[in-house]
Write an enzyme that holds these catalytic residues in place. Structure first.
Site, PDB file in Angstrom:
ATOM      1  N   THR A 142     -13.016  -4.947   6.816  1.00 37.79           N
ATOM      2  CA  THR A 142     -12.608  -5.269   7.868  1.00 37.79           C
ATOM      3  C   THR A 142     -12.434  -3.879   8.911  1.00 37.79           C
ATOM      4  O   THR A 142     -12.512  -3.810  10.092  1.00 37.79           O
ATOM      5  CB  THR A 142     -11.359  -5.905   8.039  1.00 37.79           C
ATOM      6  OG1 THR A 142     -10.444  -5.164   7.145  1.00 37.79           O
ATOM      7  CG2 THR A 142     -11.418  -7.324   8.005  1.00 37.79           C
ATOM      8  N   LEU A 202      -9.153  -4.393  -6.318  1.00 38.36           N
ATOM      9  CA  LEU A 202      -9.799  -3.195  -6.820  1.00 38.36           C
ATOM     10  C   LEU A 202     -11.172  -3.039  -6.238  1.00 38.36           C
ATOM     11  O   LEU A 202     -11.688  -1.962  -6.455  1.00 38.36           O
ATOM     12  CB  LEU A 202      -9.792  -3.253  -8.341  1.00 38.36           C
ATOM     13  CG  LEU A 202      -8.502  -3.418  -9.055  1.00 38.36           C
ATOM     14  CD1 LEU A 202      -8.505  -3.119 -10.613  1.00 38.36           C
ATOM     15  CD2 LEU A 202      -7.730  -1.815  -8.667  1.00 38.36           C
ATOM     16  N   HIS A 252     -17.370  -2.441  -8.213  1.00 37.05           N
ATOM     17  CA  HIS A 252     -18.768  -2.330  -7.868  1.00 37.05           C
ATOM     18  C   HIS A 252     -19.332  -1.394  -8.683  1.00 37.05           C
ATOM     19  O   HIS A 252     -19.184  -0.347  -8.674  1.00 37.05           O
ATOM     20  CB  HIS A 252     -18.981  -1.864  -6.485  1.00 37.05           C
ATOM     21  CG  HIS A 252     -20.401  -2.193  -5.699  1.00 37.05           C
ATOM     22  ND1 HIS A 252     -20.683  -1.851  -4.575  1.00 37.05           N
ATOM     23  CD2 HIS A 252     -21.608  -2.520  -6.417  1.00 37.05           C
ATOM     24  CE1 HIS A 252     -22.238  -2.075  -4.595  1.00 37.05           C
ATOM     25  NE2 HIS A 252     -22.595  -2.223  -5.694  1.00 37.05           N
ATOM     26  N   GLY A 308      -0.315  -5.770   5.886  1.00 40.16           N
ATOM     27  CA  GLY A 308       0.169  -4.569   5.200  1.00 40.16           C
ATOM     28  C   GLY A 308       1.172  -3.786   6.250  1.00 40.16           C
ATOM     29  O   GLY A 308       2.216  -4.159   6.613  1.00 40.16           O
ATOM     30  N   ARG A 309       0.428  -2.824   7.035  1.00 45.05           N
ATOM     31  CA  ARG A 309       1.192  -1.590   7.647  1.00 45.05           C
ATOM     32  C   ARG A 309       1.817  -2.406   8.731  1.00 45.05           C
ATOM     33  O   ARG A 309       2.907  -2.041   9.279  1.00 45.05           O
ATOM     34  CB  ARG A 309       0.364  -0.757   8.434  1.00 45.05           C
ATOM     35  CG  ARG A 309      -0.210   0.256   7.310  1.00 45.05           C
ATOM     36  CD  ARG A 309      -1.468   1.022   7.801  1.00 45.05           C
ATOM     37  NE  ARG A 309      -2.614   0.044   7.764  1.00 45.05           N
ATOM     38  CZ  ARG A 309      -3.931   0.719   8.223  1.00 45.05           C
ATOM     39  NH1 ARG A 309      -3.906   2.019   8.405  1.00 45.05           N
ATOM     40  NH2 ARG A 309      -4.946  -0.257   7.952  1.00 45.05           N
ATOM     41  N   GLN A 322      -8.436  -0.179  11.142  1.00 49.06           N
ATOM     42  CA  GLN A 322      -9.198  -1.754  11.080  1.00 49.06           C
ATOM     43  C   GLN A 322     -10.182  -1.701  12.334  1.00 49.06           C
ATOM     44  O   GLN A 322      -9.633  -1.703  13.652  1.00 49.06           O
ATOM     45  CB  GLN A 322      -8.199  -2.621  10.963  1.00 49.06           C
ATOM     46  CG  GLN A 322      -7.279  -2.635   9.972  1.00 49.06           C
ATOM     47  CD  GLN A 322      -8.114  -3.240   8.367  1.00 49.06           C
ATOM     48  OE1 GLN A 322      -9.112  -3.252   8.314  1.00 49.06           O
ATOM     49  NE2 GLN A 322      -7.297  -3.529   7.366  1.00 49.06           N
ATOM     50  N   THR A 366     -20.370  -3.241 -17.136  1.00 53.17           N
ATOM     51  CA  THR A 366     -18.965  -2.533 -16.773  1.00 53.17           C
ATOM     52  C   THR A 366     -18.150  -3.462 -16.167  1.00 53.17           C
ATOM     53  O   THR A 366     -17.016  -3.447 -16.218  1.00 53.17           O
ATOM     54  CB  THR A 366     -19.243  -1.184 -15.882  1.00 53.17           C
ATOM     55  OG1 THR A 366     -20.101  -0.311 -16.707  1.00 53.17           O
ATOM     56  CG2 THR A 366     -18.299  -0.450 -15.659  1.00 53.17           C
ATOM     57  N   ASP A 383       0.994  -1.238  -0.081  1.00 57.08           N
ATOM     58  CA  ASP A 383      -0.070  -0.021  -0.003  1.00 57.08           C
ATOM     59  C   ASP A 383       0.924   1.083  -0.096  1.00 57.08           C
ATOM     60  O   ASP A 383       1.372   1.806   0.806  1.00 57.08           O
ATOM     61  CB  ASP A 383      -1.064  -0.173   1.032  1.00 57.08           C
ATOM     62  CG  ASP A 383      -2.029  -1.132   0.898  1.00 57.08           C
ATOM     63  OD1 ASP A 383      -2.568  -1.402  -0.037  1.00 57.08           O
ATOM     64  OD2 ASP A 383      -2.352  -1.682   2.097  1.00 57.08           O
TER      65      ASP A 383
END
Ligand code: C5P
Length: 247
Positions: free
Chosen positions: A145, A81, A84, A224-225, A204, A89, A31
């Site tokens: 989350t 991604l 929605h 991630g972080r 989160q 599309t 990220d």
């Protein structure tokens, strides 16, 4: 401008060490909007994580070139991604993604069965047209989350919609994964919101440690972080390895 290759950033890539089964249950969330930083993380941690997650930030900044660079490094790619939109599309966009050779693509389960089915069809058509060696899966995001609480009836409805539409799996918090696995054992469960014991939860809402999420049945956890922004990433990696070793 295409993303630089790994070799352009850090010199030649020498022989990969072997993949292990455990690695395929760990994804690193890259990220950042900077491909140099993303590829540095990817290169540093490629013996630990089998999957690299490319999310909205990195993909918007770097485009598909970053996916090709990560695949060159030996990663399976999870393109998050969270699509929605109307079915047509989503189908057309998913078909484009199928050509990138990703392994996982997320769409919002709230989009409903026709939209989820459109994503499944589009992704597999795109992969087939590109002669891709991977059989990519669409994962339906049940709830984020970061949502503080989940309505169980809505959760089950979204999970059932994913199954009905032919999705390969779903994304949920560790708190829901046991229930989800019981209802749909055939589906792949991806769990984000991973934190080490005693760590900050950031944005989160519903978090779990790596070992708890894996023990509850997550097929893949996304981190991630806790690693990329850790005060000492080497310590974070050692903690992760220790927790994941049993799985
Ligand atoms: O930094 P952290 O470990 O919280 O990152 C979690 C990653 O998982 C982020 O890239 C986020 O977009 C993603 N994710 C999530 N919740 C979902 C689906 C994906 O946090 N339901």
């Amino acid at each position: 401008m295409p993303a630089p290759t790994v070799e352009e950033v850090e010199g030649p890539v020498y022989g990969m060490t072997g993949r292990t089964r455990g690695m395929d249950r760990l994804a690193i969330a890259l990220d950042t909007d900077d491909s140099v930083e993303a590829l540095r993380w990817a290169r540093d941690y490629r013996d630990v994580f089998g999957f690299a997650k490319v999310g909205l930030e990195l993909f918007t900044s770097e485009g598909p070139g970053i996916i090709y660079a990560l695949r060159e490094l030996g990663y399976k790619v999870f393109l998050d991604l969270k699509m929605h939109d109307i079915p047509n599309t989503v189908k057309r966009a998913a078909r484009v993604v199928g050509g990138y050779g990703v392994d996982l693509l997320t769409v919002h389960a709230a989009g409903g069965v026709p939209m989820l089915r459109a994503a499944v069809e589009g992704l597999s058509e795109g992969a087939a047209a590109a002669g891709s060696a991977t059989e990519p899966r669409v994962l339906a995001v049940t709830f984020l989350t970061s949502d503080p609480a989940v309505d169980q009836i809505a959760f089950i409805a979204r999970l059932d919609a994913a199954a009905e539409a032919g999705c390969g799996g779903y994304v949920c918090a560790a708190a829901e994964v046991e229930m989800a696995k019981e209802r749909h054992p055939e589906l792949f469960a991806l769990v984000p919101g991973i934190r080490f014991k005693g760590a900050e939860v950031d944005d989160q809402g519903r978090v779990a440690t790596p070992s708890v999420a894996l023990a509850k049945g997550a097929d893949l956890i996304v981190i991630g972080r806790s690693v990329t922004r850790a005060a000492d990433p080497a310590v974070a990696i050692a903690m992760l390895k220790a927790e994941a070793a049993a799985f």
